[in-house]
Design a protein around this motif. Structure first.
Motif, PDB file in Angstrom:
ATOM      1  N   LEU A  57       0.520  -1.180   0.252  1.00 33.85           N
ATOM      2  CA  LEU A  57      -0.433   0.027  -0.201  1.00 33.85           C
ATOM      3  C   LEU A  57       1.201   1.242   0.302  1.00 33.85           C
ATOM      4  CD1 LEU A  57      -2.746  -1.047   2.745  1.00 33.85           C
ATOM      5  CD2 LEU A  57      -2.768  -1.093   0.212  1.00 33.85           C
ATOM      6  N   ASN A  58       1.936   1.253   0.572  1.00 33.72           N
ATOM      7  CA  ASN A  58       2.702   2.142   0.974  1.00 33.72           C
ATOM      8  C   ASN A  58       3.960   2.802  -0.879  1.00 33.72           C
ATOM      9  OD1 ASN A  58       2.043   3.837   3.757  1.00 33.72           O
ATOM     10  ND2 ASN A  58       3.392   1.795   4.480  1.00 33.72           N
ATOM     11  N   GLY A  59       3.803   1.666  -0.384  1.00 34.48           N
ATOM     12  CA  GLY A  59       5.214   1.432  -1.919  1.00 34.48           C
ATOM     13  C   GLY A  59       3.728   2.372  -3.354  1.00 34.48           C
ATOM     14  N   PRO A  60       2.768   1.948  -3.770  1.00 31.91           N
ATOM     15  CA  PRO A  60       1.839   2.888  -4.824  1.00 31.91           C
ATOM     16  C   PRO A  60       1.712   3.658  -3.931  1.00 31.91           C
ATOM     17  CG  PRO A  60       1.317  -0.010  -4.190  1.00 31.91           C
ATOM     18  CD  PRO A  60       2.712   0.272  -2.905  1.00 31.91           C
ATOM     19  N   MET A  73      17.058   7.183  -6.901  1.00 34.01           N
ATOM     20  CA  MET A  73      17.197   7.337  -5.833  1.00 34.01           C
ATOM     21  C   MET A  73      16.320   5.109  -5.816  1.00 34.01           C
ATOM     22  SD  MET A  73      14.782   9.485  -4.348  1.00 34.01           S
ATOM     23  CE  MET A  73      14.350   7.895  -1.983  1.00 34.01           C
ATOM     24  N   LEU A  74      16.661   4.832  -4.553  1.00 37.51           N
ATOM     25  CA  LEU A  74      15.516   3.609  -4.016  1.00 37.51           C
ATOM     26  C   LEU A  74      15.439   3.387  -2.669  1.00 37.51           C
ATOM     27  CD1 LEU A  74      15.545   0.340  -3.940  1.00 37.51           C
ATOM     28  CD2 LEU A  74      17.270  -0.276  -2.937  1.00 37.51           C
ATOM     29  N   VAL A  75      13.759   3.256  -2.643  1.00 32.15           N
ATOM     30  CA  VAL A  75      12.661   3.496  -1.421  1.00 32.15           C
ATOM     31  C   VAL A  75      12.252   1.423  -1.675  1.00 32.15           C
ATOM     32  CG1 VAL A  75      10.501   4.312  -1.085  1.00 32.15           C
ATOM     33  CG2 VAL A  75      11.290   5.288  -2.423  1.00 32.15           C
ATOM     34  N   GLY A  76      12.875   1.523   0.362  1.00 33.73           N
ATOM     35  CA  GLY A  76      12.401   0.051   0.638  1.00 33.73           C
ATOM     36  C   GLY A  76      10.872   0.068   1.256  1.00 33.73           C
ATOM     37  N   LEU A 117      13.608   4.843   3.281  1.00 32.37           N
ATOM     38  CA  LEU A 117      12.371   3.535   3.920  1.00 32.37           C
ATOM     39  C   LEU A 117      11.465   4.210   4.250  1.00 32.37           C
ATOM     40  CD1 LEU A 117      15.016   1.447   6.959  1.00 32.37           C
ATOM     41  CD2 LEU A 117      14.700   1.186   3.919  1.00 32.37           C
ATOM     42  N   VAL A 118      10.310   3.641   3.747  1.00 37.98           N
ATOM     43  CA  VAL A 118       8.440   4.077   4.583  1.00 37.98           C
ATOM     44  C   VAL A 118       8.020   3.017   4.906  1.00 37.98           C
ATOM     45  CG1 VAL A 118       9.152   5.611   2.359  1.00 37.98           C
ATOM     46  CG2 VAL A 118       8.124   4.166   2.087  1.00 37.98           C
ATOM     47  N   GLY A 119       7.457   2.951   5.829  1.00 40.43           N
ATOM     48  CA  GLY A 119       6.591   2.090   6.092  1.00 40.43           C
ATOM     49  C   GLY A 119       6.887   1.390   7.023  1.00 40.43           C
ATOM     50  N   ASP A 120       6.173  -0.480   7.055  1.00 43.50           N
ATOM     51  CA  ASP A 120       6.864  -1.127   7.632  1.00 43.50           C
ATOM     52  C   ASP A 120       8.297  -1.384   7.799  1.00 43.50           C
ATOM     53  OD1 ASP A 120       4.097  -1.382   9.310  1.00 43.50           O
ATOM     54  OD2 ASP A 120       3.825  -3.325   8.593  1.00 43.50           O
ATOM     55  N   ASP A 150       4.428   8.914   6.346  1.00 38.48           N
ATOM     56  CA  ASP A 150       6.313   8.240   5.962  1.00 38.48           C
ATOM     57  C   ASP A 150       6.036   9.597   4.062  1.00 38.48           C
ATOM     58  OD1 ASP A 150       7.133   7.848   7.517  1.00 38.48           O
ATOM     59  OD2 ASP A 150       6.890   5.575   7.122  1.00 38.48           O
ATOM     60  N   VAL A 151       5.071   8.744   3.457  1.00 31.91           N
ATOM     61  CA  VAL A 151       5.128   8.589   1.975  1.00 31.91           C
ATOM     62  C   VAL A 151       4.361  10.527   2.069  1.00 31.91           C
ATOM     63  CG1 VAL A 151       2.898   8.423  -0.054  1.00 31.91           C
ATOM     64  CG2 VAL A 151       3.808   6.474   1.350  1.00 31.91           C
TER      65      VAL A 151
END
Length: 408
Positions: free
Chosen positions: A14-17, A163-166, A289-292, A311-312
Motif C-alpha cells: 500500500l505505501n509503495g504504490p 534513488m531506491l525506496v524500501g 525506508l517507508v512504512g513497516d 512517511d509517503v
C-alpha cells in the motif's frame, strides 16, 4: 539492458504504490517491484481484512487520485468509545467517548476493506504512464554509486534509478542489504484478525476494549459488519486460532459482549505476531525506508498504515522540492531531511503505543484504577478530549502537504 526510472520502489503493498502515485504526479518516473503476482490484488472475494484510515490519510488518498475510486465503499467512523474491563463482565464505569461532531473537519477516519483499497491502487497505477509495475520478481542485490542505484532481480534483469525506496515490510530485505539494523522487542502477543456479521447496526461507532491479555478493537464496516483486531497472549491466541469457526466465535462472545446482538464469522481468519521494530536509520546511501520497513508498532492505536502514509507524504514532498531546486534527489543531504522530519514523530508514536499497551495489558489493580480515572478525566475535559480526537484523526504535528489536502 537496464530499465531506468527516477525512483525505484521495492514493495507493492500500500505505501509503495501510494508513494509511486504521489511522485508520478510531480513528473517523476517510478518503477515498483513486487514479489507477489498481480492477480492477488484483483480478487473480489471478501476476506475479512480492513484498514482504519485517519482523516489525514483520506486527504492524501484524495490528492493522489485513489479516494474517488473507493469512497462509496468506505465506512465513516463517527464515534470512538474506549473502555477498560474483563471478559464477560462488561466495561468499567470510566471510559473515553470521542464524537466527530466535536471537531470541524468531519469524521475522524474511515474503515475500508483491503480488497477495495488494493484494487484502487492497482488501477490508479495502471492509469499512470510514468509508473512501471513489475510483479513476481524478487530483488537479489542493490548497488548504490555516485549517480544512482542498480537493482538486480532474480531473473538477472537490472533496474537503474536515481534513488531506491524500501517499502517491503518489517523484515525489509532492502534495509538488510543496506546494512541497516533494527531495534525493538516482541510483545508476547498475537493479533487475531477477522470480520463478523452482527444482528444490530453499529451506527459508525468504533470500540476499543482493553483487557488484561490485550486490547480488542471492534471497527465498523459497511452494513451490519465489523472488523475485529483481537490481541491475546501468544499461546492463547494460537489455541483460539486452532479452533473451528463455531468455537472461535464462542471464545470471542464473552469478550465482545451482546451490544450488537448475535454475531457470526464473515470471511477468513488471520493472525499477526505483535512486536515493535524500528530501523536504526530511515535512510542510507541513495536509499529511504517507508512504512513497516522503517517502523512496525503495536496496532493498539490503529496507526500502522497511517504512519506509513505520513512517511509517503513527507518523502514525496522532500523529493519533489529537491527536484525543483535542481538537487540530487538520492543524495544523503536530501534524504536526511526526510529522516529528520519523520524520525521524531515515529519515535514518539512508537513510545506512546508501547506505553499504552504495557499500561493496559495487565490486571494490576492499582494500574487499572489509575488508567480508569485517567480515561474519566480525559472524557470530562472537552478541550483535552478534542486534542486527543485531532491526534486520532492525524491532524496534529508537522503534517506533509498531501495530508493537509494540498497538492505538492
Amino acid at each position: 539492458m537496464k530499465n531506468t526510472s527516477d525512483i525505484l520502489i521495492v514493495g507493492g503493498g500500500l505505501n509503495g504504490p501510494a508513494l509511486a502515485l504521489a511522485l508520478a504526479q510531480t513528473g517523476h518516473s517510478v518503477t515498483v517491484v513486487d514479489a507477489l503476482p498481480k492477480g492477488d490484488f484483483e480478487d473480489d472475494a471478501f476476506d475479512g481484512r480492513g484498514y482504519a484510515l485517519a482523516l489525514a490519510s483520506k486527504r492524501l488518498l484524495s490528492q493522489i487520485g485513489v479516494w474517488a475510486r473507493v469512497a462509496d465503499r468506505a465506512q465513516p467512523m463517527l464515534e470512538i468509545k474506549a473502555s477498560d474491563g474483563h471478559a464477560g463482565e462488561g466495561a468499567a464505569p470510566f471510559f473515553v467517548h470521542f464524537d466527530h461532531r466535536e471537531i470541524e473537519e468531519g469524521p475522524m477516519g474511515y474503515m475500508l476493506e483491503d480488497r477495495y483499497l488494493r484494487r484502487a491502487f492497482l488501477q490508479a497505477m495502471e492509469d499512470e504512464p510514468l509508473i512501471t509495475m513489475i510483479n513476481q520478481r524478487r530483488v537479489v542485490a542493490q548497488a548504490p554509486d555516485q549517480t544512482g542505484v542498480t537493482l538486480t532481480l532474480d531473473t538477472g534483469e537490472e533496474l537503474r534509478g536515481r534513488m531506491l525506496v524500501g517499502s517491503d515490510g518489517r523484515k525489509s530485505g532492502t534495509a538488510e542489504r543496506a546494512g541497516i539494523k533494527r531495534s525493538g522487542w516482541d510483545y508476547g502477543q498475537t493479533a487475531l484478525v477477522c470480520a463478523i456479521d452482527h444482528e444490530k447496526p453499529h451506527h459508525g461507532i468504533a470500540h476499543q476494549f482493553f483487557m488484561s491479555a490485550g486490547p480488542l478493537a471492534i471497527l465498523p464496516l459497511p452494513g451490519n459488519r465489523s472488523s475485529i483486531v483481537w490481541s491475546e497472549k501468544t499461546e492463547m491466541a494460537a489455541a483460539i486460532h486452532a479452533l473451528d469457526d463455531a468455537d472461535y466465535i464462542a471464545a470471542l462472545k464473552p469478550r465482545f459482549g451482546d451490544f450488537l446482538g448475535e454475531i457470526s464469522l464473515a470471511g477468513k481468519r488471520f493472525t499477526y505476531p505483535l512486536n515493535l521494530t524500528i530501523a536504526n536509520s530511515f535512510v542510507a546511501d541513495r536509499l529511504a525506508l517507508v512504512g513497516d520497513a522503517a517502523h512496525g508498532m503495536h496496532p493498539i492505536a490503529g496507526q500502522g498504515l497511517n504512519a506509513g502514509l505520513r512517511d509517503v507524504g513527507a518523502l514525496a514532498e522532500v523529493v519533489t522540492h529537491a527536484t525543483r531546486r535542481g538537487e540530487d534527489i538520492g543524495s544523503l543531504l536530501v534524504l536526511e531531511r526526510y529522516q529528520q522530519w519523520r524520525r521524531f514523530d515515529t519515535a514518539t508514536l512508537a513510545a506512546t503505543t508501547d506505553m499504552v499497551n504495557k499500561l493496559f495489558s495487565n490486571d494490576n489493580p492499582l494500574l487499572r484504577l489509575g488508567r480508569d480515572i485517567g480515561m474519566g478525566v480525559v472524557n470530562g475535559l472537552p478541550g483535552l478530549r478534542r486534542s486527543f480526537m485531532r491526534e486520532a484523526a492525524g491532524l496534529t504535528g508537522d503534517m506533509p502537504r498531501l495530508l493537509k489536502g494540498e497538492a505538492l
